[in-house]
Design an enzyme around this catalytic site. Structure first.
Site, mmCIF file in Angstrom:
data_model
loop_
_atom_site.group_PDB
_atom_site.id
_atom_site.type_symbol
_atom_site.label_atom_id
_atom_site.label_comp_id
_atom_site.label_asym_id
_atom_site.label_seq_id
_atom_site.Cartn_x
_atom_site.Cartn_y
_atom_site.Cartn_z
ATOM 1 N N HIS A 475 0.838 -1.209 0.000
ATOM 2 C CA HIS A 475 0.000 0.000 0.000
ATOM 3 C C HIS A 475 0.872 1.257 0.000
ATOM 4 C CE1 HIS A 475 -3.617 2.382 1.352
ATOM 5 N NE2 HIS A 475 -2.633 3.179 1.758
ATOM 6 N N GLU A 476 1.772 1.334 0.965
ATOM 7 C CA GLU A 476 2.618 2.530 1.058
ATOM 8 C C GLU A 476 3.518 2.652 -0.162
ATOM 9 O OE1 GLU A 476 1.685 4.631 3.039
ATOM 10 O OE2 GLU A 476 0.505 3.331 4.333
ATOM 11 N N HIS A 479 1.695 4.460 -2.866
ATOM 12 C CA HIS A 479 1.793 5.925 -2.721
ATOM 13 C C HIS A 479 3.159 6.397 -3.222
ATOM 14 C CE1 HIS A 479 -1.878 6.723 -0.589
ATOM 15 N NE2 HIS A 479 -1.576 5.969 0.445
ATOM 16 N N HIS A 482 3.348 6.576 -6.945
ATOM 17 C CA HIS A 482 2.604 7.745 -7.425
ATOM 18 C C HIS A 482 3.506 8.988 -7.332
ATOM 19 C CE1 HIS A 482 -1.691 9.731 -7.274
ATOM 20 N NE2 HIS A 482 -1.117 9.869 -8.441
HETATM 21 ZN ZN LIG Z 1 -2.757 5.271 2.024
#
Ligand SMILES: [Zn+2]
Length: 691
Positions: A475-476, A479, A482
């Site tokens: 998940h991290e 980010h 991105h």
């Molecule tokens: Zn998040």
């Protein structure tokens, strides 16, 4: 000769080995003075209204003040010390005051409006147009259009809000660090895994005590709720965690000082006052202006619809759990502190595996290698170890390259430790931009709170991750991608900058899906003793268990999101209804698991009281609609080619979603990738709730 202040050195990466608390005040004072001089220059009538002479120079302010203050904030989050906290608190009001001033500067506001009306505007790139639009919107929300006599009060609201929300998170951290539960004998810890007991034993030894010591840091307390056979022990730690930073917190040494209840009311009052000054009916409307969702009513309708769809599944989950707890565990009345324990046992029984068993297949080095391998294939990059000074010896540093060219770099800070805030997050150390013809590559902080490797009989064991922790890491990392794979050259809309809050979880939640793919897991797992990768039989069980209690979980997320919306939409903080009464009334309508009356989870709900998710917690579910639907494109590709790790689809995802960052609306990016509007179907299917 004095040593130059390392916080003022922007020539390369932050010099963590040299930065100390005493550098903070002098550096911030210098940067604020420089920033004010720059603003004076930009607002002078001699400065022309054009992109190059007026907008571009403003990047220098965020590049210097923003970056230096970012380092200070980051350090206070990951290596909190009394000195650093004092320095942070002494400077935060000054920094907030400056940004408020800047946001209300009428001359700048006028110049942006003139630029938008000028002939030059039409010739600006879409990214630059977006920056001008965002700036004008930001000025309006910062009170630039307020009459002179109201501006002072507006500024005071911002300052007080920043101070109170900082106090909110400090109270949570202080209470978390304060609480210690000492268990004297191993017999009382029946049911707990060995590594958890070892960590608790080491924690006690560190404090010069015998026995086993537990804290309210997640890797320490949660295994008790999940595994401890002794019900009273579960209840003790549940109550401590649920009453943290509240008037109910009898287990804490400074209960009154750390009580966040008055801070919650103050924050809600300040937000309400701000919204009304800006001409909105409530703070939820203000929060949604820069977001993808159109109105609070649209968000509430979305959440109520999701809660309605989840409810029958949740009721079934709960009925099943109650029956199991009664018949198999002798728990006639299922209490809040029994839910994780009974769920774990039911899951073990039904799927015949445990989180502990799965964990043996996820040693840290294998997980990291597997993650990098996946990212390299999907996005045609290379990830290699790099060197940089850091804030703790366990922090690692890497670089991402494409065709031998540097694309971005990141710090990886994996383990929980004292003085580090809980949870996991990605933050930007530096954004991508082209300045004076030179490319500045992005740098990210990736922070987690996993269990550190244990030393057993003098031998360092590899850290083992639970499957949930692996998902958190992915998940991290989403980010981070991105932020780091952006191709935008304008810093204000490159990477995650300028992306709508309720769309920003798209890449992160998207990445989580890969943790369930057989093809990915082959390269992500190696049993800690045998080296064998995850066996198919165990994988099938994990998959069968994937949506275990997903009805309950979806309902719970909807409930939290609705609480957040209502607190900022139709709750009156100046009225007679207490926050607890509002929470109780939302729960009566939507929840099916009602926590004990003493539960004050809101007193440590940092997302909405100190983390920028106010009237925005719904963003997780909102973005999950987008991320599930985006991932479905990879599933569709797999149906044709046989593999979900599709470099071709990855290339399109990168081009339409990751690379464009905040330079265009998220809905446009989504439609460019998917060729249509988002649909909730993939999310329901992934959650096992398809009709
Ligand atoms: Zn998040």
């Amino acid at each position: 000769m004095t040593n130059p202040n390392p916080l003022l050195d922007f020539s390369g990466l932050p010099r963590f080995d040299a930065i100390t608390a005493e550098h903070v005040t002098p550096a911030i004072d210098v940067l604020l003075a420089q920033a004010r001089a720059k603003v004076a220059q930009l607002t002078s009538p001699e400065t022309a209204v054009s992109w190059d002479s007026f907008v571009a120079p403003q990047d220098e302010i965020s590049e210097t003040l923003g970056r230096a203050w970012g380092i200070v904030s980051h350090l206070s989050n990951v290596v909190d010390t009394p000195e650093l906290r004092t320095a942070f608190n002494a400077n935060q009001p000054k920094v907030t005051e400056f940004w408020t001033e800047l946001g209300q500067n009428e001359v700048l506001f006028d110049k942006f409006k003139q630029l938008q009306a000028s002939a030059e505007y039409a010739s600006l790139s879409p990214a630059r147009k977006t920056i001008v639009e965002h700036a004008i919107r930001g000025f309006r929300l910062s009170g630039a259009e307020l009459p002179e006599d109201k501006k002072e009060r507006f500024g005071a609201i911002q300052e007080e809000h920043a101070a109170v929300s900082t106090r909110f998170s400090e109270n949570v951290l202080d209470a978390t660090n304060d609480y210690k539960l000492l268990v004297e004998t191993e017999a009382e810890l029946a049911g707990l895994p060995d590594d958890v007991k070892q960590a608790a034993r080491a924690a006690a030894e560190k404090d010069g005590k015998s026995g086993y010591q537990f804290s309210l840091h997640f890797p320490s307390y949660y295994p008790i709720l999940q595994f401890a056979d002794q019900r009273a022990l579960r209840e003790t730690i549940y109550r401590a965690n649920a009453t943290k930073a509240s008037e109910q917190g009898d287990a804490f040494s400074k209960k009154d000082e750390w009580d966040n209840s008055p801070n919650i009311v103050t924050l809600l009052k300040l937000r309400d006052e701000e919204a009304k000054m800006l001409g909105y009916k409530n703070f939820a409307e203000v929060s949604l202006v820069p977001k993808m969702a159109q109105s609070p009513e649209q968000v509430i309708a979305f959440l109520e619809d999701l809660a309605r769809r989840a409810r029958p599944y949740a009721e079934q989950d709960l009925a099943e759990l109650r029956t199991f707890a009664k018949q198999e565990l002798g728990l006639d009345e299922l209490q809040a502190w029994d839910v994780p324990y009974a769920s774990e046992k039911l899951q073990e029984r039904r799927y015949a595996f445990s989180a502990q068993e799965v964990k043996q297949y996820f040693p840290e080095h294998k997980v990291i290698d597997g993650l990098f391998r996946l990212v390299q294939t999907l996005f045609s990059v290379n990830i290699v170890a790099d060197t940089a000074s850091t804030w703790h010896p366990s922090v690692r540093f890497y670089r991402i390259e494409r065709d031998g060219q540097l694309v971005g770099q990141f710090y990886l800070d994996l383990y929980a430790r004292a003085g580090k805030g809980g949870g996991a997050w990605m933050d930007d150390a530096r954004g991508r931009r082209v300045h004076n013809g030179k490319l500045q590559t992005p740098v990210a902080y990736l922070t987690c709170n996993f269990t550190e490797p244990a030393v057993v009989d003098g031998v360092l064991q590899p850290a083992l991750f639970t499957h949930d922790e692996v998902i958190t890491l992915f998940h991290e990392f989403g980010h981070g991608l991105h932020h780091m794979l952006t191709q935008v050259d304008e810093i204000s809309v490159s990477g995650i900058s300028g992306v709508e809050w309720d769309a920003v979880e798209l890449p992160s939640q998207f990445m989580e899906n890969f943790c369930w793919e057989w093809d990915v897991l082959q390269h992500l797992t190696a049993h800690v003793t045998t080296g064998e990768s995850l066996p198919r039989a165990l994988y099938d069980k994990m998959l069968a268990a994937k949506n275990f209690q997903s009805g309950l979980q979806t309902l719970r997320q909807s409930e939290f999101s609705l609480l957040d919306m209502h607190l900022h939409y139709d709750y009156n903080p100046f009225g007679t209804q207490s926050v607890q009464e509002l929470i109780d009334s939302v729960r009566r309508k939507f929840a099916i698991v009602i926590p004990p009356a003493y539960n004050r989870f809101q007193n440590s709900f940092g997302h909405i009281f100190s983390g920028g998710y106010s009237a925005g917690y719904y963003s997780y579910k909102w973005a999950e609609v987008l991320s599930a639907d985006a991932y479905a494109a990879f599933e569709e590709a797999a149906a044709l080619t046989g593999g979900v790790i599709s470099a071709e689809t990855g290339k399109r995802f990168q081009a339409e979603i990751l690379a464009v960052g905040g330079s265009r609306p998220a809905l446009e990016s989504f439609k460019a990738f998917r060729g249509r509007e988002p649909s909730i179907d993939a999310l329901l299917r992934h959650s096992g709730m398809a009709a």
